[in-house]
Enzyme design. Structure first.
Site, PDB file in Angstrom:
ATOM      1  N   ASP A  29     -58.466 -37.962 -19.107  1.00  0.00           N
ATOM      2  CA  ASP A  29     -58.269 -37.127 -17.905  1.00  0.00           C
ATOM      3  C   ASP A  29     -59.600 -36.617 -17.357  1.00  0.00           C
ATOM      4  O   ASP A  29     -60.348 -35.941 -18.065  1.00  0.00           O
ATOM      5  CB  ASP A  29     -57.373 -35.927 -18.243  1.00  0.00           C
ATOM      6  CG  ASP A  29     -55.941 -36.329 -18.548  1.00  0.00           C
ATOM      7  OD1 ASP A  29     -55.271 -36.815 -17.633  1.00  0.00           O
ATOM      8  OD2 ASP A  29     -55.511 -36.178 -19.713  1.00  0.00           O
ATOM      9  N   ASP A  83     -63.070 -40.336 -22.998  1.00  0.00           N
ATOM     10  CA  ASP A  83     -62.018 -39.373 -22.714  1.00  0.00           C
ATOM     11  C   ASP A  83     -61.173 -39.958 -21.571  1.00  0.00           C
ATOM     12  O   ASP A  83     -61.606 -40.899 -20.893  1.00  0.00           O
ATOM     13  CB  ASP A  83     -62.665 -38.041 -22.292  1.00  0.00           C
ATOM     14  CG  ASP A  83     -61.675 -37.088 -21.667  1.00  0.00           C
ATOM     15  OD1 ASP A  83     -60.701 -36.747 -22.354  1.00  0.00           O
ATOM     16  OD2 ASP A  83     -61.873 -36.703 -20.499  1.00  0.00           O
TER      17      ASP A  83
END
Lengths: 227, 227
Positions: free
Chosen positions: A13, A11
């Site tokens: 952020d 991922d």
């Protein structure tokens, strides 16, 4: 022939880049502009879903009328507010993020990035990590039908790498990453750097939880194939 | 003579007012200005201590030189950044906060506010709650020697009410509130509205955890003396 190494699917952020809190306050500002009153911690708990799914859910939970125009406006106002906050706050890679990606590259372990964000907001962060999207698969919300907690983003990332998602590790900071990992039968590795609690990630199925990319790199032998 | 009712001692930021995330990013901005690199989630986990203690700890953990001038600069830059973010983001009472305080007043249950902040940053939030500091004890960092996780703030608040702290409930969103409650032998009630996880609050000794003031008010019979 050596054994296929497990791929690492990241991922973006809160996992590789220190940007979650700016996204949270940007959503707060965007919702305020629509007159939608929602506590900031509740926004934080929804972050990491796609922009579209996220706004759908917020509007449903706040029992506000959902129109395509409104969702589009929310998304545009969020992007504008995030741009401003990210610039002022100088969003940067999390400690150890650049080093971890380099370590994986040097160890010939395949890795990719799969983010619920769109390329317009992700491009700047990917550049800050020194990642060249022409060399490393970067899957954004624009490229899949369903975003997290659906597993499409991670499944697509694994396909781009030519690996089986069931042999992959999914590294994320949000419970949505861990739930998507479970649905894809990957192993989820949680990071605390997005501001969720350890127990929240474990309850969502995290196989292991570390503080941030630097802490994961320090404990890399616990999760990566040793050569 | 009726039995003495348990006093309710409230933390302010994240407990009655939706201001934690703005404080977090304000500290981030202030630390950046000093060239001190710290991930945002780590700042979030320290919020709720006093400004002074908080900066001492951050500087020690980042192994940065601690001087009184630097701590003073950090605090002033935080206050300025918070003022800007609070204005832009329109910091407001959390859902149910005003109603909960009114309910306690109507039920003749004594209550007070005890915050690690200073009056300069707290005054605006106290006004937004409709609280008159001439009628309700409001204890700020300026008035005690040690702030949370030391119990001084809550002990002083109980004294002002003329009640025994060992009969009081301490309502807060941070683990520092729960630890301070334990040290004072009060009961800690955790709220998720500051963005900590339920398990983090329970591990710090919370007797009960609710979502926010509205959720606490819905379950008030679980913790308040019924008449």
């Amino acid at each position: 022939m050596s054994r296929q190494k497990h791929a690492f699917l990241f991922d973006l952020d809160g996992t590789l880049v220190d940007s979650v809190y700016q996204h949270v306050l940007a959503w707060k500002e965007s919702l305020d502009m629509e007159g939608i009153d929602l506590s900031v911690w509740r926004i934080h708990r929804k972050i990491g879903m796609s922009g579209g799914l996220f706004t759908d859910i917020l509007l449903r939970e706040t029992q506000t009328e959902i129109t395509p125009e409104r969702i589009d406006r929310l998304r545009r106002n969020h992007a504008a507010a995030y741009g401003r906050l990210a610039e002022a706050g100088a969003v940067k890679p999390l400690p150890g993020a650049v080093e971890l990606l380099k370590w994986l590259t040097d160890a010939n372990i395949p890795w990719a990035i799969a983010t619920s964000g769109r390329m317009e907001t992700a491009a700047h962060n990917i550049a800050a990590l020194g990642v060249d999207p022409n060399k490393v698969p970067v899957v954004t919300r624009d490229q899949v039908r369903h975003a997290k907690p659906d597993p499409d983003l991670f499944v697509t990332a694994a396909q781009r790498l030519g690996t089986d998602i069931r042999d992959a590790m999914v590294i994320g900071d949000a419970i949505w990453d861990m739930l998507a990992a479970q649905r894809a039968r990957a192993l989820g590795i949680g990071l605390l750097s997005g501001g969720y609690g350890e127990n929240e990630l474990e309850r969502a199925g995290a196989y292991r939880v570390f503080e941030d990319p630097a802490d994961l790199l320090r404990h890399i032998d616990e999760v990566a194939a040793r050569s």
